[in-house]
Motif scaffolding. Structure first.
Motif, mmCIF file in Angstrom:
data_model
loop_
_atom_site.group_PDB
_atom_site.id
_atom_site.type_symbol
_atom_site.label_atom_id
_atom_site.label_comp_id
_atom_site.label_asym_id
_atom_site.label_seq_id
_atom_site.Cartn_x
_atom_site.Cartn_y
_atom_site.Cartn_z
ATOM 1 N N LEU A 1 0.825 -1.206 0.000
ATOM 2 C CA LEU A 1 0.000 0.000 0.000
ATOM 3 C C LEU A 1 0.860 1.257 0.000
ATOM 4 N N LEU A 2 1.890 1.277 0.838
ATOM 5 C CA LEU A 2 2.771 2.454 0.918
ATOM 6 C C LEU A 2 3.518 2.675 -0.386
ATOM 7 N N MET A 3 3.955 1.603 -1.029
ATOM 8 C CA MET A 3 4.655 1.752 -2.298
ATOM 9 C C MET A 3 3.720 2.257 -3.401
ATOM 10 N N VAL A 4 2.453 1.869 -3.338
ATOM 11 C CA VAL A 4 1.468 2.389 -4.299
ATOM 12 C C VAL A 4 1.292 3.892 -4.096
ATOM 13 N N LEU A 5 1.222 4.322 -2.831
ATOM 14 C CA LEU A 5 1.104 5.758 -2.551
ATOM 15 C C LEU A 5 2.321 6.519 -3.048
ATOM 16 N N TYR A 39 -0.034 13.274 4.354
ATOM 17 C CA TYR A 39 -1.089 12.426 3.785
ATOM 18 C C TYR A 39 -1.952 11.830 4.897
ATOM 19 N N ALA A 40 -1.296 11.422 5.997
ATOM 20 C CA ALA A 40 -2.054 10.857 7.119
ATOM 21 C C ALA A 40 -2.957 11.906 7.760
ATOM 22 N N ARG A 41 -2.471 13.177 7.849
ATOM 23 C CA ARG A 41 -3.311 14.237 8.405
ATOM 24 C C ARG A 41 -4.519 14.510 7.523
ATOM 25 N N ASP A 42 -4.318 14.414 6.207
ATOM 26 C CA ASP A 42 -5.419 14.681 5.274
ATOM 27 C C ASP A 42 -6.383 13.496 5.149
ATOM 28 N N ASN A 43 -5.949 12.320 5.572
ATOM 29 C CA ASN A 43 -6.779 11.112 5.465
ATOM 30 C C ASN A 43 -6.866 10.461 6.842
ATOM 31 N N PRO A 44 -7.847 10.840 7.660
ATOM 32 C CA PRO A 44 -7.925 10.349 9.049
ATOM 33 C C PRO A 44 -8.029 8.833 9.165
ATOM 34 N N ASN A 45 -8.537 8.150 8.130
ATOM 35 C CA ASN A 45 -8.702 6.700 8.205
ATOM 36 C C ASN A 45 -7.448 5.936 7.775
ATOM 37 N N PHE A 46 -6.416 6.656 7.408
ATOM 38 C CA PHE A 46 -5.215 6.007 6.869
ATOM 39 C C PHE A 46 -4.558 5.100 7.905
ATOM 40 N N ILE A 47 -4.387 5.593 9.137
ATOM 41 C CA ILE A 47 -3.714 4.806 10.178
ATOM 42 C C ILE A 47 -4.490 3.536 10.471
ATOM 43 N N GLY A 48 -5.805 3.661 10.625
ATOM 44 C CA GLY A 48 -6.618 2.485 10.889
ATOM 45 C C GLY A 48 -6.548 1.467 9.765
ATOM 46 N N ASP A 49 -6.501 1.950 8.528
ATOM 47 C CA ASP A 49 -6.394 1.052 7.383
ATOM 48 C C ASP A 49 -5.067 0.306 7.417
ATOM 49 N N CYS A 50 -4.006 1.011 7.757
ATOM 50 C CA CYS A 50 -2.683 0.368 7.826
ATOM 51 C C CYS A 50 -2.647 -0.695 8.928
ATOM 52 N N ILE A 51 -3.219 -0.368 10.085
ATOM 53 C CA ILE A 51 -3.218 -1.338 11.190
ATOM 54 C C ILE A 51 -3.959 -2.609 10.799
ATOM 55 N N SER A 52 -5.078 -2.448 10.082
ATOM 56 C CA SER A 52 -5.861 -3.618 9.692
ATOM 57 C C SER A 52 -5.143 -4.490 8.675
ATOM 58 N N LEU A 85 2.703 5.818 13.166
ATOM 59 C CA LEU A 85 2.922 6.612 11.954
ATOM 60 C C LEU A 85 4.412 6.718 11.654
ATOM 61 N N ASP A 86 5.233 6.873 12.694
ATOM 62 C CA ASP A 86 6.683 6.896 12.485
ATOM 63 C C ASP A 86 7.161 5.582 11.867
ATOM 64 N N LEU A 87 6.571 4.470 12.301
ATOM 65 C CA LEU A 87 6.918 3.165 11.741
ATOM 66 C C LEU A 87 6.540 3.089 10.264
ATOM 67 N N MET A 88 5.364 3.594 9.912
ATOM 68 C CA MET A 88 4.947 3.600 8.506
ATOM 69 C C MET A 88 5.874 4.483 7.659
ATOM 70 N N VAL A 89 6.315 5.595 8.230
ATOM 71 C CA VAL A 89 7.251 6.478 7.514
ATOM 72 C C VAL A 89 8.568 5.757 7.268
ATOM 73 N N VAL A 143 2.886 10.577 -3.679
ATOM 74 C CA VAL A 143 2.884 11.016 -2.284
ATOM 75 C C VAL A 143 4.327 11.122 -1.799
ATOM 76 N N ILE A 144 4.690 12.273 -1.296
ATOM 77 C CA ILE A 144 6.057 12.505 -0.813
ATOM 78 C C ILE A 144 6.089 12.584 0.709
ATOM 79 N N ASP A 145 5.162 13.341 1.288
ATOM 80 C CA ASP A 145 5.102 13.513 2.745
ATOM 81 C C ASP A 145 3.999 12.626 3.296
ATOM 82 N N LEU A 146 4.390 11.487 3.880
ATOM 83 C CA LEU A 146 3.394 10.550 4.387
ATOM 84 C C LEU A 146 2.670 11.117 5.603
ATOM 85 N N ARG A 147 3.340 11.926 6.392
ATOM 86 C CA ARG A 147 2.687 12.513 7.566
ATOM 87 C C ARG A 147 1.567 13.456 7.137
#
Length: 525
Positions: free
Chosen positions: A156-160, A171-184, A222-226, A165-169
């Motif tokens: 998913l991250l490589m697709v972004l 992107y996460a602020r603009d997409n509130p469901n992003f963290i939950g999607d990654c955890i799942s 989020l730091d781990l995803m970055v 997408v350059i700044d993942l942080r």
């Protein structure tokens, strides 16, 4: 002495079946020998010995195969000699050569296959042993360990990233469901007993997803995803988890990412419970801060009380002499001789007050400071090491740059370090409201005009307001609620006492900038 073992003792087939195979192979060899020797068939019948070798390959050892090969070659030559004697033609010699070559090549291939199979068996045994050791360490370790599948979330991250997408942080602020999607997308493959205990003695089934255990306001995930997004090989960070009984724990998270992308389906994740350590460290920091505050307050209080007591008499005498002088001046005509005597007494009492202040200052210094050669770059690095915990806790990037050709200075090392600690501490506190990714302290060491070295300390905070700059170095001037406002005044005083200086301002690119000039040769005030 090595025994001659011809039959493989590690049978993969039943003994009866292997005996039948060998019997058939030898019968085939005898048949080939008969046909090749006593018939008029003009063909390379000896090549059929290859079938004998292939049938015996799984049953015989390497030595047995070599012996059977020698027997087959001997039978071929014997058949040739019996059938042709000394009247052989070229065609017969070529048939013999082809047969012998086929037998030898088959023997070589059988031996190579046998050795490759043995190597494969040894490799599998070693792999199984290694897997057993790993599983033992994993299961019995008192460190909380998980095996998690990061392959889907990495995809998913490589697709972004491919989508621009350059700044993942951001992107996460603009997409509130992003963290939950990654955890799942990160299932747990396995967890050891220590991991289940860390989460509150949950069952392995309930530890499958970390969604319920990650604190909502925790930034570590989020730091781990970055880290994955930036293709880093290792991640370490402090985070917060919520156990099954609702207890909040501080943990140190460590993840080592594999080099081969295919191995992201089994990534080892380690967690260390550092709750008690962090609470103890926090208590220590608070105690140190309170102690420093109390110490400074006590020093100021003791100094004030001492000065008030000692200066009371000469100051009182100054007042009396000044009043007397005014009375002599009010006479008509003024008594100038008496005025002169009063002025002399005022000078005397003023000098006495000055001596008291100098004496008090000397008492505050336990010994005469010693000048020594000091490398400013080493001093900055040493100070950074002393404050590493504070810098790390506030997630501040510390940068140091030294111009070439900077020589050592002759100075009181502890005084310079005290100034640096004060400036860096102020910079850390000034960036409390600055976003973590922008927090930075830069220390530059450059030659100054004349005989000195300039050390610049710049932060990325909001800078200094104009009204603060005017009185920044005055005692008891502070922008902090709990500050006494003595630090910068003391720092400037120490530097000026050695022939240096300390100035403050704002950098053109933002943030506060403090510059200290350290003389090459310090002086004693």
């Amino acid at each position: 002495m090595t025994s001659l073992v011809l039959v493989n003792p590690k049978r993969r087939l039943s003994a009866r079946y292997e005996t039948g195979i060998l019997s058939f192979a030898f019968a085939l060899a005898a048949t080939v020998f008969y046909l090749d020797t006593f018939t008029d068939i003009h063909s390379a019948l000896a090549t059929l010995y290859v079938i004998t070798l292939l049938l015996s390959a799984e049953t015989l050892t390497e030595k047995g195969t070599l012996l059977l090969t020698a027997v087959c070659v001997g039978l071929s030559v014997l058949s040739y000699a019996a059938a042709h004697g000394t009247d052989a033609d070229l065609a017969a010699i070529l048939r013999l050569t082809v047969a012998v070559a086929a037998i030898l090549i088959t023997c070589a291939l059988i031996i190579r296959n046998h050795r490759a199979r043995l190597d494969l068996i040894r490799f599998n045994v070693a792999l199984q042993s290694s897997e057993e050791r790993y599983r033992t360490i994993f299961e019995q370790s008192r460190v909380a360990l998980w095996e998690r599948d990061y392959s889907e979330v990495r995809a998913l991250l490589m697709v972004l990233k491919a989508q621009g997408v350059i700044d993942l942080r951001a992107y996460a602020r603009d997409n509130p469901n992003f963290i939950g999607d990654c955890i799942s997308r990160i299932p747990t493959v396995a967890a050891n007993a220590a991991a289940l205990e860390l989460l509150g003695n949950v069952s392995a089934k309930n530890a499958g997803s970390m969604r319920r255990y990650i604190a909502q306001d925790d930034e570590t995930f989020l730091d781990l995803m970055v880290a994955i997004f930036d293709n880093q090989s290792y991640f370490e960070g402090k985070g917060t988890i919520i156990t099954s009984d609702g207890t909040t724990k501080l943990v140190l998270l460590t993840v080592g990412f594999p080099v081969d992308v295919a191995n992201f389906n089994r990534v080892i994740v380690g967690m260390f419970d550092i709750t008690e350590r962090e609470l103890a460290q926090k208590a220590l920091f608070e105690a140190q801060a309170e102690l420093a505050l109390a110490s400074r307050a006590a020093t100021v209080g003791a100094l004030s009380a001492s000065l008030a007591h000692e200066l009371n008499q000469p100051l009182g005498a100054l007042v009396v002499n000044a009043q007397t002088l005014l009375r002599w001046l009010d006479r008509d005509p003024p008594d100038l001789a008496a005025v002169s005597r009063s002025a002399e007494r005022i000078v005397r009492d003023s000098q006495r007050a000055s001596d008291i202040i100098q004496s008090t200052r000397s008492m505050l210094s336990e010994r005469t400071p010693v000048l020594e050669p000091v490398s400013l770059a080493d001093l900055v690095n040493e100070t950074q090491a002393l404050m590493e915990s504070e810098l790390s806790r506030n997630r501040i990037k510390f940068e140091t740059s030294e111009a070439p050709g900077i020589t050592n200075v002759s100075a009181v090392r502890i005084e310079l370090q005290q100034v640096l600690i004060n400036l860096i501490t102020n910079a850390i506190q000034a960036m409390a409201a600055t976003p973590e990714e922008l927090r930075r302290i830069s220390v530059l060491i450059n030659p100054a005009d004349g005989q000195g070295v300039r050390v610049s300390v710049r932060d990325s905070g909001p800078g200094l307001r104009a009204e603060i700059l005017e009185k920044l170095f005055k005692p008891f001037c502070t922008t902090k609620e709990t500050g006494l406002g003595m630090g910068l005044a003391i720092c400037r005083g120490m530097l000026e006492a050695r022939g240096g200086s300390l100035t403050a301002g704002n950098h053109v690119q933002g943030g506060a900038l403090f510059e200290m000039i350290v003389p090459i040769e310090a002086i004693h005030e």
